[in-house]
Write a protein that holds these residues in place. Sequence first.
Motif, short mmCIF file in Angstrom:
data_model
loop_
_atom_site.label_atom_id
_atom_site.label_comp_id
_atom_site.label_asym_id
_atom_site.label_seq_id
_atom_site.Cartn_x
_atom_site.Cartn_y
_atom_site.Cartn_z
N ALA A 354 -118.19 -95.66 40.47
CA ALA A 354 -119.25 -94.94 41.17
C ALA A 354 -120.05 -94.09 40.20
N LEU A 355 -119.37 -93.50 39.24
CA LEU A 355 -120.05 -92.65 38.26
C LEU A 355 -120.92 -93.48 37.32
N GLY A 359 -124.14 -93.54 39.40
CA GLY A 359 -124.51 -92.17 39.12
C GLY A 359 -124.07 -91.19 40.19
N THR A 360 -122.92 -91.45 40.79
CA THR A 360 -122.40 -90.60 41.86
C THR A 360 -120.97 -90.18 41.54
N ALA A 361 -120.70 -88.90 41.71
CA ALA A 361 -119.34 -88.39 41.49
C ALA A 361 -118.64 -88.25 42.84
N ARG A 362 -117.66 -89.11 43.08
CA ARG A 362 -116.86 -89.01 44.30
C ARG A 362 -115.39 -89.08 43.91
N ARG A 371 -112.17 -91.17 36.04
CA ARG A 371 -112.42 -90.30 34.89
C ARG A 371 -112.11 -88.88 35.30
N SER A 372 -111.44 -88.14 34.40
CA SER A 372 -111.14 -86.73 34.65
C SER A 372 -112.17 -85.88 33.94
N LEU A 373 -112.89 -85.05 34.69
CA LEU A 373 -113.94 -84.20 34.13
C LEU A 373 -113.62 -82.74 34.39
N VAL A 374 -113.89 -81.90 33.38
CA VAL A 374 -113.57 -80.47 33.45
C VAL A 374 -114.82 -79.69 33.84
N ARG A 466 -123.70 -101.35 33.30
CA ARG A 466 -122.76 -100.24 33.43
C ARG A 466 -123.07 -99.18 32.39
N ASN A 467 -123.06 -97.90 32.82
CA ASN A 467 -123.33 -96.79 31.91
C ASN A 467 -122.05 -96.34 31.22
N TYR A 468 -122.11 -96.24 29.92
CA TYR A 468 -120.98 -95.74 29.14
C TYR A 468 -121.45 -94.55 28.30
N HIS A 469 -120.65 -93.50 28.29
CA HIS A 469 -120.94 -92.36 27.43
C HIS A 469 -120.12 -92.51 26.14
N PRO A 470 -120.77 -92.40 25.00
CA PRO A 470 -120.08 -92.63 23.73
C PRO A 470 -118.79 -91.83 23.58
#
Length: 586
Positions: A354-355, A359-362, A371-374, A466-470
């Motif tokens: 989803a992220l 582009g959606t955080a659920r 994915r674990s985000l702080v 698919r979007n990937y962040h480096p």
Amino acid sequence: MSASIRHGAESFVQLLRERAIRSPDVVAYRFVGDDESADEITYAELDRRARAVAARLTAATRGRPEPALLLFAPGLDYLAGLFGCFYAGVPAVPAFPPDPTRLARTMPRLAAIIEDTGSDTVLTTSNIAPLMTEWLTTALGGRTPRVISTDVIEDDGEGPTTTVRPDLLALLQYTSGSTSLPRGVMLSHAQLMSNCVEIARGFGMHEGSAGGLWLPPYHDMGLIGGILTPLFSGIPVTLMSPVTFLRRPLSWLRMVSRYRSTITGGPNFAFDLCVRRATDADVAELDLSAVELTFTGAEPVRAETIARFVERFGPSGFRAESFYPCYGLAEATLFVTGGRPLGGWRSVSVARDALELHGTARPAEPEEPSRSLVSCGAPGPHTRLAIVDPATSEPLGDGAVGEIWIDSPSVADGYWRRPEESAATFGATTATGDGPYLRTGDLGFVLDGELFMAGRMKDLIVVNGRNYHPVDIERVCESSVTGIRRNCGAAFAIEDDAGAAERLVLVYETDPGDEEQYRAVLDGIRRTVSIELSVPPHTVVLVRPRTIPKTSSGKVQRWLARRQYLAGELEELARWQAPTRPAPVA
């Protein structure tokens, strides 16, 4: 804020003068050297030295307020140069002397800053002034710079005591260059003071607070957070060179333990480094029980890093709830969002597809890839955040990933001598007419009023939709592959020959070895990324240690690594590249 932090000063000139008069013998700064011995300077001593530097600077420039470069090794001389610029009404340009052993790597950024400022004035110390003159004459195309050695200026107790206007340009804070060439962010005394208010509030500073930091003084986190905010708040701070920290990471924690620092912190990699280097004996010798707040920012904050650090140094008295993830950037002076002191930290587990696809955080379902985000906390009372679609400028709701836009008294006036870029970056307006905002170039989302980082727009890699962040790709490699150097890799995208799709390239530092060793590392990177992230790399390159380009604060410059890759300028040890598929037969 404590009552001791409240004051009526409108500039750091007025503030230092007041502290020098009211508390002349109070130690303002302590600097710990390589041998862990310390030098100290009081408010009165700093005031005298700064006024002497200001008098010399004013005479040398004939009163013209042109920027002055600060080329000092970290230490008390740097402080005298910085406040000397403030007293003279001259914009200070914090930088770092190029490393004589790595001129090819360290000189280009300094040369770019010199060219951008248009100034020939340099403040430094007598031991490096001759080298500075030689190097800068070359960088300036033969013009001889005006180099002033501040450590040999006689302190006769005189010098200017002028009160500067709050709107006077105080700093040209050059961006780290993690995604582009460095640009000079114009910061006034009013903007610096405004951000110090936010930091002091966010950190819960009080009369018993004491700082302990190793951060570079020429970088916004070390300069505003480590030098200006303690002066603003009237608390002592113990400083250490970042070079000392990188050589012996545990020297930072020994300093915090010895001087009973209540506030400390750094980028995510610093905590990982300490965990890797610490022995049981180190942990037993440390007393970290005085630490009330441990800020972490400047790069994505990882929940697993926090957990490892707490587990390793809990026996030393370190408290998990002291961790304080925050978010900021040079264009907003420094601090933008943060949590509550001793309020603990929060992370969320969101569905990866989803992220990355929508582009959606659920919240992630059980067994769903996640994915674990702080959380980076919430903005202060005088700061507004907007999450905006970067293509349409439409404001987005909670949980939607977009570009982070900021409105705050701490937002800078723009970039030095770049009016068009300044207007585009600092004068953004939403599709609904709200603004102006600072466009950060960072991607994130808001949940329950708190900001979560998702990456940078310029670094975003899109493969097969698919979007990937480096940083996520790099994290997976560093946690699974043996033989690569941590925090010394770059993931980026290049276009295919037709310009129709992106291909993933990974560049990592490794120790020199033989072909068998290189093959094992290359295979490990390819296999890890392909299996764990479902994205096959197009190219994997291994390079020599200390050749991945980094900013002055230690962040990898992926854009520059990409440029070096395309130009064939990487110092390659080995390479793997996906085989080219044959063209279809007509």
